[in-house]
Design a protein around this motif. Sequence first.
Motif, PDB file in Angstrom:
ATOM      1  N   LYS A  88      -8.100  -4.503  14.744  1.00 46.02           N
ATOM      2  CA  LYS A  88      -7.054  -5.200  13.998  1.00 46.02           C
ATOM      3  C   LYS A  88      -6.976  -4.687  12.563  1.00 46.02           C
ATOM      4  N   LEU A  89      -8.104  -4.526  11.912  1.00 48.33           N
ATOM      5  CA  LEU A  89      -8.114  -4.042  10.534  1.00 48.33           C
ATOM      6  C   LEU A  89      -7.570  -2.619  10.440  1.00 48.33           C
ATOM      7  N   THR A  90      -7.841  -1.810  11.447  1.00 50.97           N
ATOM      8  CA  THR A  90      -7.275  -0.462  11.493  1.00 50.97           C
ATOM      9  C   THR A  90      -5.749  -0.531  11.604  1.00 50.97           C
ATOM     10  N   LEU A  91      -5.264  -1.438  12.442  1.00 51.14           N
ATOM     11  CA  LEU A  91      -3.817  -1.590  12.597  1.00 51.14           C
ATOM     12  C   LEU A  91      -3.175  -2.159  11.331  1.00 51.14           C
ATOM     13  N   VAL A  92      -3.865  -3.076  10.650  1.00 54.38           N
ATOM     14  CA  VAL A  92      -3.354  -3.605   9.382  1.00 54.38           C
ATOM     15  C   VAL A  92      -3.278  -2.479   8.350  1.00 54.38           C
ATOM     16  N   THR A  93      -4.289  -1.623   8.335  1.00 59.10           N
ATOM     17  CA  THR A  93      -4.257  -0.456   7.441  1.00 59.10           C
ATOM     18  C   THR A  93      -3.070   0.442   7.772  1.00 59.10           C
ATOM     19  N   ALA A  94      -2.798   0.619   9.059  1.00 58.10           N
ATOM     20  CA  ALA A  94      -1.634   1.412   9.477  1.00 58.10           C
ATOM     21  C   ALA A  94      -0.334   0.751   9.013  1.00 58.10           C
ATOM     22  N   LEU A  95      -0.276  -0.577   9.064  1.00 60.60           N
ATOM     23  CA  LEU A  95       0.918  -1.283   8.584  1.00 60.60           C
ATOM     24  C   LEU A  95       1.121  -1.099   7.086  1.00 60.60           C
ATOM     25  N   ILE A  96       0.022  -1.129   6.346  1.00 54.91           N
ATOM     26  CA  ILE A  96       0.107  -0.901   4.897  1.00 54.91           C
ATOM     27  C   ILE A  96       0.648   0.512   4.639  1.00 54.91           C
ATOM     28  N   ALA A  97       0.147   1.480   5.393  1.00 57.31           N
ATOM     29  CA  ALA A  97       0.633   2.856   5.247  1.00 57.31           C
ATOM     30  C   ALA A  97       2.104   2.951   5.637  1.00 57.31           C
ATOM     31  N   TYR A  98       2.497   2.263   6.694  1.00 58.21           N
ATOM     32  CA  TYR A  98       3.895   2.250   7.139  1.00 58.21           C
ATOM     33  C   TYR A  98       4.784   1.650   6.049  1.00 58.21           C
ATOM     34  N   HIS A  99       4.321   0.570   5.453  1.00 61.55           N
ATOM     35  CA  HIS A  99       5.056  -0.082   4.363  1.00 61.55           C
ATOM     36  C   HIS A  99       5.248   0.903   3.199  1.00 61.55           C
ATOM     37  N   ALA A 100       4.173   1.575   2.828  1.00 63.71           N
ATOM     38  CA  ALA A 100       4.256   2.559   1.741  1.00 63.71           C
ATOM     39  C   ALA A 100       5.196   3.707   2.121  1.00 63.71           C
ATOM     40  N   TRP A 101       5.151   4.130   3.374  1.00 68.98           N
ATOM     41  CA  TRP A 101       6.033   5.196   3.854  1.00 68.98           C
ATOM     42  C   TRP A 101       7.499   4.750   3.748  1.00 68.98           C
ATOM     43  N   CYS A 102       7.750   3.485   4.080  1.00 70.02           N
ATOM     44  CA  CYS A 102       9.109   2.953   3.920  1.00 70.02           C
ATOM     45  C   CYS A 102       9.545   3.050   2.458  1.00 70.02           C
ATOM     46  N   GLY A 103       8.632   2.782   1.526  1.00 70.14           N
ATOM     47  CA  GLY A 103       8.949   2.915   0.107  1.00 70.14           C
ATOM     48  C   GLY A 103       9.305   4.345  -0.257  1.00 70.14           C
TER      49      GLY A 103
END
Length: 144
Positions: A88-103
């Motif tokens: 789960k924490l790995t996936l949350v980290t991926a979501l944070i990266a995805y969010h930054a990528w959207c930026g």
Amino acid sequence: MENAMLWVKSFHIIFVISWFAGLFYLPRIFVNQAMASEAAEQTRLGLMARKLYRFMTPIAILALIFGLWNWSFYGFYLGQGWAWMHVKLTLVTALIAYHAWCGKIYRDFAAGKNTRSHLWYRVFNEVPVLILIAVVILVVVKPF
């Protein structure tokens, strides 16, 4: 103390749902922006993307804060039987990266530097859906 943690868990869920709403919608704006041919439409979609990104970023931070607070209640334990939390924490980290990528994508559109097609953004838009499915199964089923 247990009742207070239910409030923390509730706010975590509320902010996660709100964050995901942004993660689902922002790439849809990118799809439309990649297809837009008129300058006025590009400007309108760019404004929508900017406002949404600026709105969803504090929501993401609150989701993470309430998630860490909730996790701290259980002592940040990651021992045997908690392998699902590692994933789960790995996936949350991926979501944070995805969010930054959207930026980054938003900034590329704003600078007129988009090089991707609307089809690419349609696929890109599916990433948070897959992560959401995996996280919900991990939290509810705890398969490991």
